[in-house]
Design an enzyme around this catalytic site. Structure first.
Site, PDB file in Angstrom:
ATOM      1  CG  ASN A   8      -1.763   1.174   1.406  1.00 40.51           C
ATOM      2  OD1 ASN A   8      -1.821   2.020   0.520  1.00 40.51           O
ATOM      3  ND2 ASN A   8      -2.442   1.266   2.546  1.00 40.51           N
ATOM      4  CE  LYS A  10      -0.345   3.130   4.688  1.00 38.90           C
ATOM      5  NZ  LYS A  10      -0.315   3.224   6.141  1.00 38.90           N
ATOM      6  CG  HIS A  95      -6.000   1.850   5.164  1.00 40.60           C
ATOM      7  ND1 HIS A  95      -5.598   2.783   6.087  1.00 40.60           N
ATOM      8  CD2 HIS A  95      -4.972   0.973   5.033  1.00 40.60           C
ATOM      9  CE1 HIS A  95      -4.378   2.488   6.503  1.00 40.60           C
ATOM     10  NE2 HIS A  95      -3.973   1.387   5.876  1.00 40.60           N
ATOM     11  CD  GLU A  97      -3.048   5.367   6.811  1.00 41.84           C
ATOM     12  OE1 GLU A  97      -2.980   5.348   5.562  1.00 41.84           O
ATOM     13  OE2 GLU A  97      -2.159   4.893   7.553  1.00 41.84           O
ATOM     14  CD  GLU A 165      -3.702  -2.504   7.267  1.00 38.99           C
ATOM     15  OE1 GLU A 165      -2.617  -2.773   6.778  1.00 38.99           O
ATOM     16  OE2 GLU A 165      -4.294  -1.422   7.081  1.00 38.99           O
ATOM     17  N   GLY A 171       2.249   2.152  10.751  1.00 40.71           N
ATOM     18  CA  GLY A 171       3.238   3.225  10.627  1.00 40.71           C
ATOM     19  C   GLY A 171       3.931   3.592  11.926  1.00 40.71           C
ATOM     20  CB  SER A 210       4.892  -1.902  12.010  1.00 43.33           C
ATOM     21  OG  SER A 210       4.457  -0.578  12.262  1.00 43.33           O
TER      22      SER A 210
HETATM   23  P1  PGA Z   1       2.629   0.208   7.658  1.00 39.70           P
HETATM   24  O1  PGA Z   1       1.171   0.414   7.003  1.00 39.70           O
HETATM   25  O2  PGA Z   1       3.183  -1.061   7.091  1.00 39.70           O
HETATM   26  O3  PGA Z   1       3.407   1.430   7.249  1.00 39.70           O
HETATM   27  O4  PGA Z   1       2.432   0.118   9.128  1.00 39.70           O
HETATM   28  C1  PGA Z   1       0.311  -0.663   6.797  1.00 39.70           C
HETATM   29  C2  PGA Z   1      -0.974  -0.203   6.173  1.00 39.70           C
HETATM   30  O5  PGA Z   1      -1.485   0.837   6.584  1.00 39.70           O
HETATM   31  O6  PGA Z   1      -1.517  -0.836   5.252  1.00 39.70           O
END
Ligand code: PGA
Length: 248
Positions: A8, A10, A95, A97, A165, A171, A210
């Site tokens: 992803n 983003k 997601h 976010e 998640e 992140g 992560s």
């Molecule tokens: P990350 O993000 O690996 O940077 O923690 C995962 C995601 O949001 O899909």
């Protein structure tokens, strides 16, 4: 079940960055292919370019969201049909976010998942609890509520992916413990029986939050972990490839 390793990207990278990342992935896929399905989800604006570079390779391309409608007066939005038209096979939906930045709720995610399947895409429906919800012992209840609200009943099991998640792991460099991941994925698998019915054991359940080369092998070895949704580490071809190579 072949694991799925999905990147992803983003809202990261200008077009030159997307081009060099895609070219690096293409070179790696020609040299040695890991035993999993590979997917990258670039920002909308880079999809055409990335799909062009990766055409003919084993690396699939997907979107990070789509609208519920196929077309129409929806300023700033992109439909599943448009993603499909550019060669996408998957789309990430719900997601955390998007749930936070755009107020997306379960009903909207469910409508998007229906639209995505109708457009010929495989939706990757994301669920996960916040740190406070985990601390107060609500994690499984939150995940059950999100799953029941976001996954249309009777969806084609072969064309559905779930991503667990935990919001606090995204992140942050913190990952859920393997025991927590096993507990949540087992619960998701159980709930899928009621939601999808026949074939629910064929829905892939990804872990995200992560994931990096150092922890991927341990996470991917757990029961009911059928792949990973990778954010930050998917922006470096070397790290993304190392994660994919960690599939059991
Ligand atoms: P990350 O993000 O690996 O940077 O923690 C995962 C995601 O949001 O899909």
């Amino acid at each position: 079940m072949k694991p799925l390793i999905a990147g992803n990207w983003k809202m990261n990278g200008l077009s030159d960055d997307a081009k060099s990342l895609a070219e690096d992935l293409k070179a790696r896929s020609a040299a040695d292919l890991p035993a999993c399905e590979l997917l990258v989800c670039p920002p909308y604006l880079h999809i055409a370019q990335v799909a062009g570079i990766l055409q003919g390779t084993e690396v699939r391309v997907g979107g990070q969201d789509c609208h519920t409608a196929g077309s129409g007066a929806h300023t700033g939005d992109v439909s599943g049909d448009m993603l499909r038209d550019l060669g996408c096979g998957y789309v990430i939906l719900g997601h955390s976010e998007r749930r936070a930045d755009h107020g997306e709720n379960d009903a909207l995610v469910r409508a998007k998942a229906e639209a995505a399947q109708a457009a010929g895409l495989v939706p990757i429906v994301c669920v996960g609890e916040t740190a406070d919800q985990r601390a107060s012992g609500e994690a499984l209840a939150v995940i059950a509520r999100q799953l029941k609200g976001s996954v249309p009943v009777g969806m084609d099991a072969e064309r559905l992916v779930i991503a667990y998640e935990p919001v606090w792991a995204i992140g942050t460099g913190q990952t859920a413990t393997p025991d927590d991941v096993v507990e949540v994925h087992r619960e998701i698998r159980k709930l899928l029986v009621g939601l999808v019915g026949e074939g629910s054991d064929r829905v892939r359940i990804l872990y995200g939050g992560s994931v990096k080369p150092a922890n991927a092998a341990e996470l991917l070895a757990q029961a009911n972990v059928d792949g990973a949704l990778v954010g930050g580490a998917s922006l470096k071809a070397e790290d993304f490839w190392a994660i994919a190579a960690s599939c059991p």
